[in-house]
Scaffold this motif. Structure first.
Motif, mmCIF file in Angstrom:
data_model
loop_
_atom_site.group_PDB
_atom_site.id
_atom_site.type_symbol
_atom_site.label_atom_id
_atom_site.label_comp_id
_atom_site.label_asym_id
_atom_site.label_seq_id
_atom_site.Cartn_x
_atom_site.Cartn_y
_atom_site.Cartn_z
ATOM 1 N N GLU A 55 0.820 -1.629 0.013
ATOM 2 C CA GLU A 55 -0.371 -0.073 0.306
ATOM 3 C C GLU A 55 0.712 1.697 -0.250
ATOM 4 O O GLU A 55 0.559 2.501 -0.804
ATOM 5 C CB GLU A 55 -0.985 -0.195 1.248
ATOM 6 N N LEU A 56 2.065 0.777 0.531
ATOM 7 C CA LEU A 56 2.663 2.318 0.953
ATOM 8 C C LEU A 56 3.150 2.536 -0.359
ATOM 9 O O LEU A 56 3.819 3.787 -0.846
ATOM 10 C CB LEU A 56 3.631 2.177 1.994
ATOM 11 N N ARG A 57 3.647 1.690 -1.203
ATOM 12 C CA ARG A 57 4.415 1.059 -2.221
ATOM 13 C C ARG A 57 4.371 2.137 -3.914
ATOM 14 O O ARG A 57 4.646 2.502 -4.477
ATOM 15 C CB ARG A 57 5.451 0.599 -2.576
ATOM 16 N N VAL A 58 2.531 2.326 -4.397
ATOM 17 C CA VAL A 58 1.957 2.174 -4.581
ATOM 18 C C VAL A 58 2.055 3.936 -5.585
ATOM 19 O O VAL A 58 2.444 4.735 -4.505
ATOM 20 C CB VAL A 58 -0.094 2.957 -4.868
ATOM 21 N N GLY A 59 2.684 3.546 -6.548
ATOM 22 C CA GLY A 59 3.145 4.285 -7.314
ATOM 23 C C GLY A 59 4.529 5.053 -7.121
ATOM 24 O O GLY A 59 4.499 6.248 -7.200
ATOM 25 N N THR A 60 5.378 4.590 -5.906
ATOM 26 C CA THR A 60 6.224 4.803 -5.599
ATOM 27 C C THR A 60 7.528 3.887 -6.548
ATOM 28 O O THR A 60 7.508 2.722 -6.113
ATOM 29 C CB THR A 60 6.582 5.393 -4.731
ATOM 30 N N GLN A 61 8.721 4.182 -7.242
ATOM 31 C CA GLN A 61 9.428 3.360 -7.746
ATOM 32 C C GLN A 61 10.430 2.828 -6.213
ATOM 33 O O GLN A 61 10.975 3.354 -5.320
ATOM 34 C CB GLN A 61 10.253 3.912 -8.826
ATOM 35 N N MET A 62 11.287 1.378 -7.221
ATOM 36 C CA MET A 62 12.069 1.151 -5.416
ATOM 37 C C MET A 62 12.411 2.022 -5.047
ATOM 38 O O MET A 62 13.713 1.866 -4.150
ATOM 39 C CB MET A 62 12.843 -0.273 -6.141
ATOM 40 N N LEU A 63 14.213 2.180 -6.226
ATOM 41 C CA LEU A 63 14.910 3.535 -6.031
ATOM 42 C C LEU A 63 14.340 5.192 -5.289
ATOM 43 O O LEU A 63 15.200 5.080 -4.771
ATOM 44 C CB LEU A 63 15.523 3.617 -7.075
ATOM 45 N N GLU A 64 13.200 5.179 -5.897
ATOM 46 C CA GLU A 64 12.319 7.146 -4.783
ATOM 47 C C GLU A 64 12.319 6.019 -3.245
ATOM 48 O O GLU A 64 12.697 7.488 -3.311
ATOM 49 C CB GLU A 64 11.579 7.011 -5.916
ATOM 50 N N ALA A 65 11.846 5.090 -3.333
ATOM 51 C CA ALA A 65 11.497 4.189 -2.050
ATOM 52 C C ALA A 65 12.486 4.619 -0.969
ATOM 53 O O ALA A 65 12.592 5.081 -0.341
ATOM 54 C CB ALA A 65 10.892 2.969 -2.177
ATOM 55 N N CYS A 66 13.968 3.944 -2.005
ATOM 56 C CA CYS A 66 14.832 3.524 -0.797
ATOM 57 C C CYS A 66 15.705 5.169 -0.445
ATOM 58 O O CYS A 66 15.980 5.534 0.860
ATOM 59 C CB CYS A 66 16.049 2.618 -1.862
ATOM 60 N N LEU A 67 15.562 5.867 -1.588
ATOM 61 C CA LEU A 67 15.791 6.925 -1.431
ATOM 62 C C LEU A 67 15.462 8.329 -1.057
ATOM 63 O O LEU A 67 15.401 9.748 -1.037
ATOM 64 C CB LEU A 67 16.604 7.794 -3.290
#
Length: 388
Positions: A55-67
């Protein structure tokens, strides 16, 4: 076991120095002593199987979430809250430092890291290493912020920092992405040893800085992942890979903290300890001793070899981590329960044992099963220790 070179003490506010995590089950086990309850955490517990993560990751790319420090911290904390595990594993990706140093890399859903250009020749290597790892001193600021946010929330639960081993990073760079046999990387290793050595030294510097930043910001242990080392023979690993892995962990080997006895009147002297280092590889049953010999304190063991045999290969004096078969997480509970209890029993052949999976949590895993495993490990190991 911690007899490394004298280094620089961590900041007094660091969770280890402040006494928050130094006596935790995890750090106790990593230091070679057996706590009253066997600690447990799961590789890839941060994300993947949790609905709150998706749910938290919806619309967010992996590397964007990491950074994004807020996201990385929250994702790291989610499994600790849900499962009651004995450690958090920092949510990030091994290619994050490559991205931050200037490499064209992205993470493609369902595939993994993909490079804009494969590094196949000496000229390619020269072009790559022109990217100066020194830029990471500033570029890793989001990582440091995310770690600090996380450890502030974790309190007495330790956070494990991690980084990809130089060979695994080099394999991605040379192959241009995931590979089953890493044949291009192994070809470069033998056909141009000089270029290979330059590449490995560079990846060791990049990933070593990534690991050091996490420890300085508050992580209480370091884990080096060598996902692809299982593709190598022992001779190739020892000659072409181990020196770079040793160089990578040298970035954290000088980081120490002081502890004091609870009875200061009887023992007023402080003890200087090193931050524990874990080394884990996939398919590395034949490499276990060599992986320990790079300077690691703990060896992670995958599901392909039983822990008693792994401990024997390590000489019987090395703390081990592992090694539930991830495939059994979807098996009927009696089957999984028997397997977990067997892993616990075989882990008793080592000086100490941190229970983990023999690889990462599969995305389709029922989170309730992981919670149930944590409770089983805690209850069963407490009972084992009370009767021995």
């Amino acid at each position: 076991m911690f007899d490394r070179i004298q280094g620089v003490n961590l900041d007094a506010q660091h969770p280890l120095s402040a006494g928050l995590t130094a006596d935790s089950r995890l750090i106790t086990a990593y230091q070679g002593s057996r706590p009253d309850v066997t600690p447990v955490w799961f590789m890839r517990q941060a994300g993947r199987s949790l609905p709150e993560y998706r749910e938290l990751r919806v619309g967010t790319q992996m590397l964007e979430a990491c950074l994004t420090p807020e996201l990385a911290s929250e994702i790291t904390l989610q499994p600790v809250r849900r499962h009651g595990v004995d450690a958090g594993i920092f949510f990030s990706d091994i290619v994050v430092p490559l991205k931050l140093v200037g490499v064209d890399v992205s993470i493609v859903a369902g595939k993994g890291p993909v490079l804009g250009k494969a590094v196949r020749t000496a000229a390619d290597v020269a072009e790559l290493v022109a990217l100066d790892p020194a830029v990471l001193d500033d570029a890793l600021a989001p990582i440091r912020e995310a770690v600090t946010r996380t450890t502030d929330e974790l309190g007495t639960t330790p956070l494990i920092g991690f980084a990809g081993a130089p060979f695994t990073l080099a394999a991605y760079l040379v192959e241009g992405g995931p590979s089953k046999d890493h044949i291009h990387a192994r070809t470069l290793m033998h056909s141009d040893p000089e270029a290979w050595a330059v590449l490995m030294a560079w990846t060791a510097e990049v990933t070593g800085k990534f690991l050091r930043a996490q420890i300085l910001a508050g992580a209480s242990a370091a884990q080096l992942f060598d996902s692809w080392a299982g593709a190598l023979s022992l001779d190739d690993y020892t000659k072409y890979v181990a020196p770079a892995s040793a160089l990578a962990i040298s970035h954290v080997q000088d980081l120490t903290y002081e502890t004091r006895s609870a009875d200061l009147a009887a023992d007023p002297e402080s003890v200087r300890n090193s931050v524990p280092i874990v080394h884990f590889g996939v398919g590395t049953s034949e490499l276990l001793k060599a992986m320990h010999d790079i300077g690691a304190d703990v060896v992670g063991v995958d599901y392909r070899v039983q822990l008693d045999e792994a401990s024997r290969r390590l000489g019987g004096n090395v703390p081990v981590q592992g090694n539930i078969d991830p495939a059994l997480l979807a098996a009927p509970w009696p089957v999984l329960e028997a397997h977990v209890l067997d892993v616990l029993e075989k882990g008793r052949t080592a000086p100490s044992h941190v229970l983990n999976l023999g690889h990462g949590v599969p995305p389709e895993t029922d989170p309730a099963v992981l919670t149930r495993v944590v409770n089983l490990v805690h209850d069963a190991s407490a009972e084992q220790n009370s009767v021995r």
